[in-house]
Motif scaffolding. Structure first.
Motif, short mmCIF file in Angstrom:
data_model
loop_
_atom_site.label_atom_id
_atom_site.label_comp_id
_atom_site.label_asym_id
_atom_site.label_seq_id
_atom_site.Cartn_x
_atom_site.Cartn_y
_atom_site.Cartn_z
N UNK A 244 0.83 -1.20 0.00
CA UNK A 244 0.00 0.00 0.00
C UNK A 244 0.87 1.26 0.00
N UNK A 245 1.90 1.27 0.85
CA UNK A 245 2.80 2.43 0.90
C UNK A 245 3.46 2.68 -0.45
N UNK A 246 3.88 1.61 -1.08
CA UNK A 246 4.57 1.75 -2.36
C UNK A 246 3.63 2.28 -3.44
N UNK A 247 2.46 1.67 -3.55
CA UNK A 247 1.51 2.07 -4.59
C UNK A 247 1.00 3.49 -4.38
N UNK A 248 0.91 3.92 -3.13
CA UNK A 248 0.42 5.27 -2.85
C UNK A 248 1.34 6.34 -3.43
N UNK A 249 2.59 6.00 -3.64
CA UNK A 249 3.52 6.95 -4.24
C UNK A 249 3.12 7.27 -5.68
N UNK A 250 2.33 6.39 -6.30
CA UNK A 250 1.97 6.55 -7.70
C UNK A 250 0.46 6.78 -7.90
N UNK A 251 -0.25 7.02 -6.82
CA UNK A 251 -1.72 7.01 -6.90
C UNK A 251 -2.28 8.13 -7.77
N UNK A 252 -1.55 9.21 -7.95
CA UNK A 252 -2.07 10.33 -8.73
C UNK A 252 -2.00 10.09 -10.23
N UNK A 253 -1.02 9.25 -10.65
CA UNK A 253 -0.82 9.12 -12.10
C UNK A 253 -1.11 7.75 -12.69
N UNK A 254 -1.14 6.69 -11.87
CA UNK A 254 -1.30 5.34 -12.43
C UNK A 254 -2.64 5.15 -13.14
N UNK A 255 -2.54 4.60 -14.37
CA UNK A 255 -3.75 4.29 -15.14
C UNK A 255 -3.89 2.79 -15.39
N UNK A 256 -2.75 2.09 -15.38
CA UNK A 256 -2.77 0.64 -15.61
C UNK A 256 -1.85 -0.04 -14.61
N UNK A 257 -2.36 -1.06 -13.92
CA UNK A 257 -1.58 -1.75 -12.88
C UNK A 257 -1.79 -3.25 -12.98
#
Length: 535
Positions: A244-257
């Motif tokens: 969760x901590x790691x993904x939150x660093x990219x939460x504003x821009x991620x479109x595909x995961x």
């Protein structure tokens, strides 16, 4: 011939080898030149014999080099030919994507090669297991124009001194896509982001997961696509918190995961879904998979292309239907698993994606397990690669001989190792002769860690005998690799024994009958001596 429509010619071409099409139909007229342009745009040299490869370099490349946009080179022997004749590289003046697989290459040579290809924007490196090429060597002035970089295979040298490289001011502003098969820690990712700050896509398989080593301001703001593989080395809740901590660093821009998490409990699926749904407003595509990963772990999954899943006997805890999604399966089977019979009696199961199977056997193969392997392989129409670890070579031959006939014809790559409870045993003298009768279409054969005897023994397969039998009895074999353990290597002062083996091999292969093959020897320094032969 001229009256046949283009569509029919394309169907005919599809039944032929790509190089036969290019070689046979070039320069007939403008129509056929346009028809074969598609075949010449993407060239994979990895499945060519050394003889055909040389013919390609001498006859096809000078004419069609300008058409090639994607090129795959496999083996140092192929790279050496390009290195000796730089004009071959210069003729590919529209080359955009280069893949180097199983090669030994120095920093200086790589730099010289790339200098000849100014049009290149994509580089995939699958270097030899003992290559010492580091990221600082790769990031030369001729690499700064790359937009797509893949560092594949498990090479511990890649990221040595990555912090020093980043602090020196090295930057790759053009790089948009980065793929790393085995990153040891997120600490390295911090420094990579500092250099590659315009990344748009990240494909990553990581060993040590520590998001605290990253900062918000170090994350590329344009990164919208991510494929991530991690292993749950802590308990599942701790791993979920770190993720969760790691993904939150990219939460504003991620479109595909795309996420693959090994050894994670299934009960955390809901929590993961909630995290993405609640905190990632721009996400358009989200896919995840919780998988089981147990020993041996030396062959981890890869993020290149499709995601390969390595499993052992615990995969029987899942439904058999889930096997349909796997491309790679590791089998360490126990007769007591009731699901073996379930597979054997299943009539509607097909595994179309499965192409690679690892079999780990004990002292002998029971009839039940052999039936299981045969069944599994018979419902895998695209199986190509087989790895067998058995107690001795006679047992391996027995196992392979009982596989379905259609499977024997489909297997193109075989790796064999004789090992039981850390004891190695040599291959018997007629092993390759028997193997050629069972798997006649084999293109690549790897015999792993047979013992190199002090003297040639009439019942053992020696390296020279292995080369001689491979050339004589296999009609389609392209590559033979022998990974040998040197007897009494501790007493080899100054590498005298290794030198004698090199000299004996060179003297033997000087014979005229071997003039159309290439070989190289590699001594890793820890008892392992490798002989690569390309026919």
């Amino acid at each position: 011939m001229e009256k046949l429509p283009d569509e029919l010619w394309l169907l005919i071409f599809n039944s032929l080898h790509k190089f036969d099409v290019i070689y046979s139909f070039h320069d007939l007229n403008l129509r056929f030149q346009n028809l074969i342009r598609f075949y010449a745009s993407s060239i994979d040299l990895s499945d060519l014999s050394f003889k055909v490869f040389l013919r390609f370099c001498r006859e096809t490349l000078p004419i069609h080099g300008h058409m090639i946009q994607r090129l795959t080179i496999k083996g140092t022997h192929q790279l050496n030919v390009f290195g000796e004749e730089y004009i071959l590289l210069k003729r590919m003046n529209h080359l955009q994507c280069l893949t180097l697989a199983q090669v030994q290459v120095s920093t200086e040579k790589l730099d010289v090669y790339l200098k000849q290809i100014p049009s290149l924007n994509t580089l995939h490196l699958k270097l030899s297991h003992n290559s010492e090429l580091r990221l600082e060597n790769i990031l030369s002035k001729n690499m700064l124009f790359l937009t797509n970089l893949s560092l594949l295979e498990h090479n511990s040298y890649y990221f040595e001194n990555v912090n020093i490289i980043a602090q020196s001011g090295t930057q790759l502003p053009q790089l948009k896509i980065l793929t790393i098969e085995d990153l040891k820690t997120t600490n390295d990712l911090y420094y990579l982001f500092k250099m590659m700050y315009n990344l748009e896509e990240l494909n990553l398989c990581i060993s040590k997961f520590d998001p605290q080593s990253l900062l918000d301001n170090a994350v590329p703001q344009l990164l919208t696509i991510m494929r991530l593989e991690i292993t749950c080395t802590l308990d599942s809740q701790q791993t979920m918190n770190l993720l969760r901590e790691f993904l939150f660093l990219f939460k504003k821009q991620l479109k595909s995961l795309k996420l693959i998490i090994y050894s994670m409990e299934e009960k955390f699926v809901t929590e993961l879904n909630d995290i993405i749904k609640t905190n990632f407003p721009n996400i358009v595509s989200f896919d995840y998979s919780f998988e089981i990963l147990n020993q041996p772990t030396e062959t981890l999954a890869t993020v290149s292309g499709c995601f390969n899943i390595m499993l052992n006997a615990n995969f029987f805890k899942m439904t058999l239907q889930k096997l349909k999604n796997y491309t790679t399966v590791l089998l360490d089977v126990d007769d007591r698993h009731s699901q073996i019979e379930s597979l054997l009696t299943s009539n509607d199961l097909l595994l179309p994606k499965l192409y690679k199977v690892y079999i780990y056997e004990k002292f002998f193969s029971s009839d039940l397990r052999i039936r299981f392997y045969s069944k599994l392989l018979s419902i895998s129409p695209n199986i190509r690669y087989l790895y067998v670890n058995h107690s001795n070579s006679e047992a391996t031959i027995n196992l392979l001989s009982k596989l379905p006939k259609v499977t024997k014809l489909m297997i193109k790559n075989l790796s064999c190792r004789n090992s039981y409870k850390e004891c190695e045993s040599p291959f018997h003298e007629t092993y390759i002769i028997e193997l050629s009768q069972i798997l006649p279409k084999l293109k690549e054969l790897i015999l792993e860690t047979p013992v190199w005897p002090e003297t040639s023994h009439e019942k053992n397969l020696t390296p020279i005998l292995a080369i001689m039998h491979s050339r004589k009895y296999f009609k389609s074999l392209i590559h033979l690799r022998l990974k040998l353990k040197i007897h009494c290597y501790q007493n080899d002062v100054g590498g005298v024994m290794v030198q004698k083996m090199d000299e004996a091999l060179t003297a033997y292969l000087k014979d005229d009958q071997y003039k159309n093959l290439f070989y190289e020897t590699i001594y890793s320094g820890n008892q392992l001596y490798i002989i690569d032969v390309w026919f």
